[in-house]
Enzyme design. Structure first.
Site, short mmCIF file in Angstrom:
data_model
loop_
_atom_site.label_atom_id
_atom_site.label_comp_id
_atom_site.label_asym_id
_atom_site.label_seq_id
_atom_site.Cartn_x
_atom_site.Cartn_y
_atom_site.Cartn_z
CG ASN A 149 -38.64 -54.86 -13.41
OD1 ASN A 149 -38.28 -54.19 -14.37
ND2 ASN A 149 -38.44 -56.17 -13.34
CB VAL A 150 -35.80 -52.28 -8.27
CG1 VAL A 150 -34.50 -52.50 -7.52
CG2 VAL A 150 -35.74 -51.00 -9.10
CD GLU A 151 -36.36 -59.50 -11.10
OE1 GLU A 151 -37.27 -59.76 -11.90
OE2 GLU A 151 -35.28 -60.14 -11.10
CB CYS B 295 -44.13 -53.54 -9.59
SG CYS B 295 -44.56 -55.20 -9.04
CD GLU C 123 -46.76 -51.51 -12.77
OE1 GLU C 123 -47.28 -52.13 -13.70
OE2 GLU C 123 -45.85 -52.00 -12.06
CB CYS D 124 -49.20 -57.36 -10.24
SG CYS D 124 -48.48 -56.21 -9.02
#
Length: 144
Positions: A53-55, A64, A66, A97
């Site tokens: 994940n990369v916020e 996300c 995936e 999600c």
């Protein structure tokens, strides 16, 4: 995925996929939630791809694990996903999600296997009645 295409596929090594997902989670950029997420998948040619994940400070723009995994799939030759595992940085099982289930369906189809709290199940059980490429219109003006 057709029956003939699955005959030559090696059975997924779930322990290795889970460990790869945990390693991928360690590369996560998650300064806002603190939740490291990694995903790993086996491809129809036997390759393993992973993502984290990369916020983003604009929360809705985060990616996300995936999604970055599917980017790696495309960057490393394409193909189809056959088995997916998602884990936290501490190894806890995490479920994709809704958006990510749809992304996995696009690149793995209904028979792609997913590691879940109920055990390994096909995406068709996790995302029943999924919308996919076959649901798009055909004819003039439709994508080829």
């Amino acid at each position: 995925m057709t029956e003939s295409s699955t005959a030559s596929i090696t059975a997924p090594d779930w322990d290795a996929l889970r460990a790869t997902a945990v390693r991928a989670a360690s590369a996560a950029y998650c300064p806002y939630s603190g939740l490291q997420v990694g995903a790993a998948a086996m491809c129809d040619d036997g390759r393993v791809v992973s993502g984290c994940n990369v916020e983003n400070a604009s929360y809705g723009l985060g990616l996300c694990a995936e999604c970055t995994l599917v980017g790696q799939l495309r960057l490393t030759g394409g193909g189809r996903l056959t088995a997916v595992a998602c884990r936290s940085g501490t190894g806890e099982l995490l479920m994709p999600c809704g958006r990510c289930r749809q992304v996995l369906y696009e690149f793995g189809g209904p028979d792609c296997l997913l590691d879940t709290p109920r055990g390994v199940v096909p995406l068709s059980e996790v995302l029943p009645d999924a919308f996919g490429p076959d649901d798009l219109p055909t004819g003039p003006g439709a994508p080829a």
